[in-house]
Design an enzyme around this catalytic site. Sequence first.
Site, mmCIF file in Angstrom:
data_model
loop_
_atom_site.group_PDB
_atom_site.id
_atom_site.type_symbol
_atom_site.label_atom_id
_atom_site.label_comp_id
_atom_site.label_asym_id
_atom_site.label_seq_id
_atom_site.Cartn_x
_atom_site.Cartn_y
_atom_site.Cartn_z
ATOM 1 N N LYS A 194 2.083 -1.394 3.767
ATOM 2 C CA LYS A 194 3.356 -0.672 3.967
ATOM 3 C C LYS A 194 3.608 0.325 2.833
ATOM 4 C CE LYS A 194 6.140 -2.606 0.774
ATOM 5 N NZ LYS A 194 6.897 -1.901 -0.247
ATOM 6 N N THR A 251 10.863 0.473 3.701
ATOM 7 C CA THR A 251 10.314 1.378 2.691
ATOM 8 C C THR A 251 10.059 2.783 3.238
ATOM 9 O OG1 THR A 251 8.215 0.277 3.070
ATOM 10 C CG2 THR A 251 9.331 -0.283 1.080
HETATM 11 O O1 LIG Z 1 8.521 -3.601 -1.593
HETATM 12 C C1 LIG Z 1 9.618 -3.099 -1.681
HETATM 13 C C2 LIG Z 1 10.722 -3.470 -0.813
HETATM 14 O O2 LIG Z 1 10.379 -4.506 0.060
HETATM 15 C C3 LIG Z 1 9.874 -2.066 -2.709
HETATM 16 O O3 LIG Z 1 9.315 -0.891 -2.270
HETATM 17 P P1 LIG Z 1 8.835 0.215 -3.303
HETATM 18 O O4 LIG Z 1 7.794 -0.418 -4.180
HETATM 19 O O5 LIG Z 1 8.337 1.333 -2.467
HETATM 20 O O6 LIG Z 1 10.055 0.603 -4.112
#
Ligand SMILES: O=C(CO)COP(=O)(O)O
Length: 334
Positions: A194, A251
């Site tokens: 993701k 995300t």
């Molecule tokens: O994993 C995350 C939310 O579930 C945090 O996402 P980021 O690392 O892109 O900030």
Amino acid sequence: MTQDAAISVLGAGSYGTALAIALARNGHRTLLWSHRPEQVATLAAERCNKVFLPDAVFPDSLIPEASLERVVKASRDLLLVVPSHVFADVLKQLKPFLRKDSRLAWATKGLDPASGQLLQQVAREILGERIPLAVLSGPTFAKELAMGLPTAISLASTDAKFAKELADLLHCGRSFRVYLNDDMVGLQLGGAVKNVIAIGAGLADGLGFGANARTALITRGLVELQRLGVALGAEQETFMGMAGLGDLVLTCTDNQSRNRRFGLALGQGKSVDTAMAEIGQVVEGYRNAAEVHQLAGRHRVEMPICEQVYQVLYEGKNAKEAALALLSRDRKAE
Ligand SMILES: O=C(CO)COP(=O)(O)O
Ligand SMILES: NC(=O)C1=CN([C@@H]2O[C@H](COP(=O)(O)OP(=O)(O)OC[C@H]3O[C@@H](n4cnc5c(N)ncnc54)[C@H](OP(=O)(O)O)[C@@H]3O)[C@@H](O)[C@H]2O)C=CC1
């Protein structure tokens, strides 16, 4: 010597701190370890992690701690929340201090940069076959969790007792819902892939594309994640849950995501270095793009969105050309 704790959280970045706050808010004595003693002193004096979570005051039962030996020995349960590129290093450092009954969980999202392996394999190689392992994954921005805003997550473990007891520590009927899952591989892959798709969604938005493109990327990104997951032995239905669809939507659509913001900056024409420096925190997807590229190649899985993100990040491909490459692929059945 610090007294016994219910759990020790290792890694005092934004997410490690948020999880430690959530655990301590549930009334559990929780140690929070940082690799920088001066940061521990600041956290202890200010009762807050002002750098990452300035609005979240530490509950009394959260105790910052500088000694790795003390945090590992103080609690049976360890929760590792460091970036994936130092995961193996930290395991090697803590190994000499492990108790006979130690159990290890992690909330790190990513793969091992050296080998492209799942973190579970890294943990097994370093710590052996005996120690119970668990992974947390799902849509959980640190800031919202720390503020006690409603959040749900998935937890899988190699050991059913550990899964239940860790879920009991984390779960809070008012704000933090923990779903048990038995697919460790799926949870780990969801957390890594993701990040790459979120960079792709950010790139599309940075180029000025709209909601249609973003939603297509999420939907086809989910298909790529499922394909890789099934090839590696995960359950397809895991990816319709918190660690798949849930984290992808979060995300790819909200600017709290560092991976999304990284993609946005690149789509707006900034360089990798400038975008990284502006974010100033870990952007797991940058390394994950190379690891997923490696993994997909090894397992002969077609992942066109991840591949285009890889080419933008590592082969200097222009973001617009990458979008065109996706759009001009042969038509096919959904
Ligand atoms: O994993 C995350 C939310 O579930 C945090 O996402 P980021 O690392 O892109 O900030
Ligand atoms: N933030 C979030 O919302 C979420 C994060 N995650 C995952 O959690 C993991 C940690 O991310 P996050 O807390 O956000 O990252 P941050 O960028 O907020 O912080 C990273 C932390 O790791 C520390 N660190 C770096 N190297 C080491 C090391 N060798 N030993 C110990 N600590 C080290 C850093 O310390 P220093 O500053 O000294 O370098 C810093 O405190 C990532 O895998 C991320 O994907 C998962 C879900 C949500």
